[in-house]
Design an enzyme around this catalytic site. Structure first.
Site, PDB file in Angstrom:
ATOM      1  N   LYS A   1      -4.246   1.182  -9.610  1.00 22.84           N
ATOM      2  CA  LYS A   1      -4.691   2.031  -8.501  1.00 22.84           C
ATOM      3  C   LYS A   1      -5.165   3.372  -9.060  1.00 22.84           C
ATOM      4  O   LYS A   1      -4.491   3.977  -9.917  1.00 22.84           O
ATOM      5  CB  LYS A   1      -3.530   2.241  -7.526  1.00 22.84           C
ATOM      6  CG  LYS A   1      -3.906   2.896  -6.205  1.00 22.84           C
ATOM      7  CD  LYS A   1      -2.659   2.999  -5.312  1.00 22.84           C
ATOM      8  CE  LYS A   1      -2.964   3.613  -3.959  1.00 22.84           C
ATOM      9  NZ  LYS A   1      -1.729   3.746  -3.143  1.00 22.84           N
TER      10      LYS A   1
ATOM     11  N   SER B   1      -2.841   2.505   1.640  1.00 20.62           N
ATOM     12  CA  SER B   1      -3.946   3.035   0.879  1.00 20.62           C
ATOM     13  C   SER B   1      -4.373   2.174  -0.295  1.00 20.62           C
ATOM     14  O   SER B   1      -5.497   2.283  -0.785  1.00 20.62           O
ATOM     15  CB  SER B   1      -3.569   4.414   0.350  1.00 20.62           C
ATOM     16  OG  SER B   1      -2.511   4.301  -0.607  1.00 20.62           O
TER      17      SER B   1
ATOM     18  N   SER C   1       1.927   1.893   1.405  1.00 21.69           N
ATOM     19  CA  SER C   1       0.628   1.680   0.747  1.00 21.69           C
ATOM     20  C   SER C   1       0.572   0.534  -0.244  1.00 21.69           C
ATOM     21  O   SER C   1      -0.506   0.144  -0.678  1.00 21.69           O
ATOM     22  CB  SER C   1       0.188   2.968   0.029  1.00 21.69           C
ATOM     23  OG  SER C   1      -0.266   3.901   0.974  1.00 21.69           O
TER      24      SER C   1
END
Ligand code: ZN
Lengths: 496, 492, 99
Positions: free
Chosen positions: B80, B155, B179
């Site tokens: 990420k 996210s 997330s």
């Protein structure tokens, strides 16, 4: 009949000053507060930084144990209560010398609270209350370019160096100090001096005001006797002990006429100017900045356990006031004499000079006499005068050994202050050594006797007082490098 | 050799260890897959093909030299883009960090490199991890491989979509309010949030420091556990890192896969039972619950009365911390600078930079956080939210005295169509209704697929006590053994 | 009643160093009002004697020894900077005084 008092005495006769001091001390740890960057000054800009102290995204702080311990020791030396639960907090505001745009500081849970420091002023003890002692990180340094004076106003751009960012900074805040009257400026100075000595004795900082490792903000307010305390101003940029005293005095003198005229003192930051001895207005504090403090989520609480604190307490050295009492006894000084040593800021200098081999009398004579005079002339602190305790001890050794007389020693000292070398080196280089070669001296004495037969005759008749004339002649002939006592003895021996 | 991109991480590691496939082949297969599909999925913000091939080659050489390799050596991983990677662009999904190449690696990246994992690149996310759909990425949204017209969650939508699209067998996410888990749920993949402090935050671009937790994303529970074991462990550079040893999550996952949950008590939170979840989601969750009881687990209803305040507390705590954490993005030391025309003063240049560099959701949260921390409002908002956090923690503690784990749907709704919730920020926040409480408490939680609703995946959340990460893996693996993994159709 | 006014939002934006546009102000004021009304629900909880939780990890005294760690080189430190002069980070003239 009316008496016109000088302005200062007039003011403090009518108004009651209240002072308060906030002192920042840079700790002398090896590494910074929250990262392993070394603390060493003089490196190229931005070479003592890492992701943490540069505030790079993702970096996290970890507190330096040595800094925590140093702060607790300062707190203990200042008779504070050490918190059993203490936290760091973020102080949020934007400023380019702060890499994260918040400062990790302490807010409502400082490490040390509620202590005191006794200072001696004119033979009296004044107890200054300590509100709190807390730990925070220092900011970087900003260079303002394009302005006339390197100040922020008028600058066209600024350049930032973060080497200093993250150095542990201890903030020591006093409680308001009322009731000192006309002595307020002297109390302020005595407090900072005593605080400096305490911290130096702990070995946690070099506490050099001129280098910024000890910084002081002075709060001053005036009120009518019995009335509520007045609005205070906060004077910054106070960079020497002398300035502490001058800053308080000048604020008292500035505020009084405003109050006399029925005006109000603005709560503001003021800047002290070394050259004029006056303060000028800075940022207004009326619209208080909201720093949005909250507990620093990247750090966990500190919970100093009693055993740890006890160990740190045991490590405290003899504190300066106690230490000074002992020295006073060792040196055989009266209270008054010791006070003048303290006032001159010469305690440690004399102590070190004695440690280097000089007699206490000799050491005191130099530091409080010739050197104090020169420091005063140059407008510097005694410690900055240019001679070290080692120099002074060596110089006194030369006098005691008969190689220098007092006058010659002063000349040598001049050379030391000018940076020409050690006393021995200067004595040799300048050829200042006392002429002790009896052969050379005897010749000079004989010359003097031959040149002054009348005087010689008087001495032979037993009028020994006349020998002074011949001594003078010999001293002149040897350009002062003879020992007057020896010369005198030689002359009398020759003529008896 | 079957399609390398369809294999699990455990299978790939075994194939590499046995010499059946080289790390280079595995890496190339995934780089090719990315090249083939990522223009449609947009899971990656940056592909580091060169770095990946070099890392793979290194593993192959070490294997040839007979050096011992870790259990995931040679397996590709997507990271990420909020995790700092040395020399590799790290944007946090924001324009304000465009072009920044960090001079250091996050601790979890160091650990993965040391374990021989091969980093393929950086995956897409909502800007600074603030969002539940990946639509708030400054670099465009990620599309859900199950339906390219729908969101992949957020996210960490990029990390989840990369798994579902077979672009990577493993990815790393960060979980502040869901997330990792919510994207896992809506893409039919597995996402685990470890115990807070169990995985290091050093090198995570901070969103909400007291909540942020990096963790593994995978297509199988065992794979997630394997990556979890690499990521976790004490880090002296993170003051909030837990010094206790990491529980045996891999062992627990393998034990759970045997399908025996005899004596395990599952807690059903009464307060989650009301309105909120879509009917299809509730149905799939019930199916999962039934499957677990068939394996011997017992279902107990528990009450957590303060959970109803979790969402409000979270949306005060997270924005408050973020308003402070994001202050450093000012155009002085790194990243974007806007408006420095030689006349403007620093203050104005900073404001223009932040205005241009941050997207609307970040600005909203920064403003809310600034408000909640203001001296006049602190007690009513941030201070009160922290007290509510204490109460929520007490609810968890009390519940775990009666049950081993708590279970719930991961998210109230399946993947929603792109653009359907962006105009109403609070509707977006509701996606985190079930995931947020455990973040405030700090315990571990995992989302594992439990079925489909209208052809879209539904996630099953398992929450465990702090430091009992192994427990959730055991239950998750058992559920997986009963329900199976979910496979999306070919990308349309 | 609105929880937050347009003027307050404008003030907070200035505090946060965000040069928001008029359109954004219009948009945010409404949205933030909805959000704040929703989060204000934390106030319903009676929690006077409840201690706050700022960390979910029960750790204290996490300290490091005073040992040096290598720094970044100046090049590494300055590489990402928008503007550099004489080894320092250059910024435009600063209006506000140091705190
Ligand atoms: Zn550093």
């Amino acid at each position: 009949m009316t008496v016109t008092l000088p302005p200062y005495d007039d003011v403090v006769a009518r108004y009651e000053p209240v002072i308060g001091l906030e002192t920042h001390v840079e700790l002398g740890t090896r590494t910074k507060m929250f990262c392993g960057c070394p603390i060493d000054f003089g490196g190229q800009p931005n070479t003592r930084i890492c992701p943490v102290c540069l505030g790079l995204p993702g970096s996290l702080p970890v507190a330096n144990k040595a800094a925590i311990e140093a702060t607790i020791r300062i707190g203990l030396a200042l008779n504070c209560t050490i918190a059993t639960w203490s936290r760091f907090a973020r102080k949020n505001y934007f400023y380019p010398d702060m890499p994260k745009n918040y400062q990790i500081s302490q807010y409502d849970e400082p490490l040390c609270v509620d202590g005191w420091l006794d200072v001696e002023v004119e033979g009296e003890i004044v107890r200054v209350g300590i509100e709190r002692v807390h730990l925070e990180e220092d900011t970087g340094k900003t260079l303002h370019v394009g302005g006339a004076t390197g100040r922020i106003h008028g600058a066209t751009e600024s350049l930032v160096d973060y080497n200093r960012a993250g150095i542990p900074l201890v903030e020591i805040v006093t409680k308001p100090v009322p009731g000192t009257g006309a002595l307020a400026p002297i109390v302020a100075r005595a407090y900072v001096t005593e605080l400096r000595d305490v911290i130096r004795s702990l070995g946690v900082s070099d506490v050099r005001m001129e280098q910024g490792s000890l910084r002081c903000d002075v709060n001053t307010s005036l009120s009518l006797p019995g009335a509520e305390w007045g609005t205070r101003t906060e004077t910054k940029n106070v960079n020497s002990l002398r300035s502490v005293e001058r800053a308080v005095r000048s604020e008292i003198l500035r505020q009084a006429p405003i109050l006399d005229a029925g005006g109000k003192i603005k709560q503001e930051t003021r800047h002290f100017h070394e050259d004029t001895g006056e303060t000028t207005a800075g940022r207004s504090k009326e619209t208080a900045t909201d720093y949005r403090y909250f507990p620093e989520p990247d750090l966990v609480p500190l919970a100093p356990d009693p055993a740890w604190v006890a160990t740190l307490k045991e490590s405290l050295p003899e504190l300066p006031r106690v230490h000074r009492k002992r020295l006073q006894t060792d040196w055989g000084l009266s209270d008054l004499d010791m006070q003048s040593v303290v006032n001159a800021g010469a305690v440690e200098l004399i102590e070190e000079t004695v440690a280097a081999g000089a007699s206490p009398e000799g050491a005191r004579k130099w530091w409080l006499g010739e050197l104090a005079r020169r420091a005063n002339e140059a407008g510097v602190e005694l410690v900055e005068v240019g001679a070290t305790p080692a120099h002074v001890a060596e110089l006194q050794g030369l006098v005691d050994g008969g190689k220098l007389n007092d006058k010659l020693a002063r000349t040598v000292l001049e050379g030391v202050i000018a940076g020409e070398g050690t006393p021995t080196e200067i004595m040799t280089a300048r050829g200042l050594e006392v002429v002790s070669d009896t052969g050379a001296l005897t010749a000079a004495v004989d010359d003097a006797i031959a040149a002054n037969p009348d005087v010689a005759a008087k001495i032979r008749e037993g009028k020994v007082a006349a020998a002074g004339v011949l001594v003078g002649a010999v001293m002149k002939a040897t350009r002062g490098q003879a020992d007057a006592k020896t010369v005198r003895e030689l002359i009398i021996a020759r003529l008896s | 050799m079957s399609d390398l991109t369809r294999m699990s991480a455990a299978q790939l590691a075994a194939a590499i260890a046995s010499g059946e496939a080289s790390a280079t082949e595995v890496t190339n297969a995934h780089l090719e897959r990315i090249a083939a599909v990522d223009d449609r999925v947009h899971a990656f913000l940056h592909v580091d093909a060169e770095g990946a091939r070099a890392a793979a080659l290194d593993v192959d050489e070490r294997r040839s030299a007979g050096e011992p390799l870790g259990p995931l050596a040679g397996v590709p991983v997507g990271v990420k883009d909020i995790v700092v990677t040395r020399g590799v662009p790290t944007t946090a999904g924001s324009k304000i960090l465009e072009g920044w190449r960090p001079p250091y690696d996050a601790t979890i990246v160091e650990r993965m490199r040391a374990a021989g994992l091969v980093m393929l690149g950086k995956t897409n996310l909502d800007e600074f991890a603030m969002g539940s759909s990946t639509e708030y990425s400054a670099y465009g949204p990620t599309y859900n491989p199950w339906d390219l017209g729908r969101i992949p969650g957020g996210s960490g939508g990029g990390s989840a979509a990369a798994l579902a699209a077979y672009e990577a067998p493993l990815t790393v996410g960060t979980d502040t309010g869901g997330s990792i888990r919510q994207p896992g749920a809506v893409t039919g993949t597995v996402g685990a949030k470890p115990t807070y402090g169990g995985t290091s935050r050093y090198g995570l671009v901070a969103f909400s420091s007291s909540l942020d937790t990096p963790g593994p994303c995978a297509r199988t529970v065992e794979d997630a556990a394997l990556l979890h074991a690499v990521l976790a462990g004490h880090d002296p550079r993170d003051s909030t890192s837990i010094p206790q040893p990491v529980p045996d999550v891999v062992g627990a996952a393998r034990q759970g896969a045997t399908g025996d949950l005899t004596g395990v008590r599952l807690g059903l939170v009464r307060e989650f039972g009301g309105e909120g979840a879509e009917a299809g989601v509730t149905a799939a969750f019930r199916d999962g619950l039934d499957a677990l009881t068939k394996l011997g687990a017992e279902v107990v209803e528990v009450s957590c009365p303060n959970f109803q305040y979790a969402l409000p507390a979270y949306y005060l705590i997270a924005p408050s911390e973020c308003s402070s954490n994001l202050a450093r993005f000012d155009g002085v030391r790194y990243g974007l600078r806007v408006g420095d025309d030689g006349n403007r003063a620093l203050e104005e240049v900073m404001s223009l930079t932040r205005e241009a560099g941050f997207g609307p959701e970040v600005k909203r949260r920064v403003i809310i956080g600034t408000y909640a921390l203001s001296s006049g409002y602190y007690d009513a908002y941030y201070g009160q939210a922290q007290k509510v956090r204490t109460l929520i923690t007490r609810d968890f503690t009390a519940a775990f005295e009666r049950v081993d784990v708590l279970v719930s749907p991961t998210t109230p709704f399946v993947a929603f169509p792109l653009g359907s919730r962006t105009s109403d920020p609070y509707q977006m926040y509701l996606a985190d209704l079930y995931t947020i409480p455990v973040n405030l408490y700090g315990g571990p939680a995992i989302s594992v697929p439990c079925g489909l609703s209208e052809g879209l995946p539904v996630g099953f959340q398992i929450m465990a006590p702090t430091l009992a990460d192994d427990r959730m893996y055991r239950v998750a693996a058992a559920l997986e053994s009963a329900v199976g993994t979910l496979t999306p159709g070919e990308l349309s | 009643m609105a929880a937050i006014s347009r003027e307050e939002v404008a003030h907070l934006a200035r505090l946060s160093r965000l040069a928001v546009t008029e359109e954004e102000l219009d948009l945010f004021a409404g949205q933030l009002d909805v959000i704040l009304q929703a989060v204000a629900r934390v106030g319903e909880v009676v929690a006077e004697d409840i201690p706050p939780t700022s960390h979910s990890v029960p750790l204290t005294n996490v300290l490091r020894d005073d040992i040096e760690v290598p720094c970044l080189t100046a090049d590494e430190a300055l590489a990402g900077a928008p503007d550099v002069e004489e080894g320092r980070f250059r910024v435009p003239r600063i209006l506000e005084e140091e705190v």
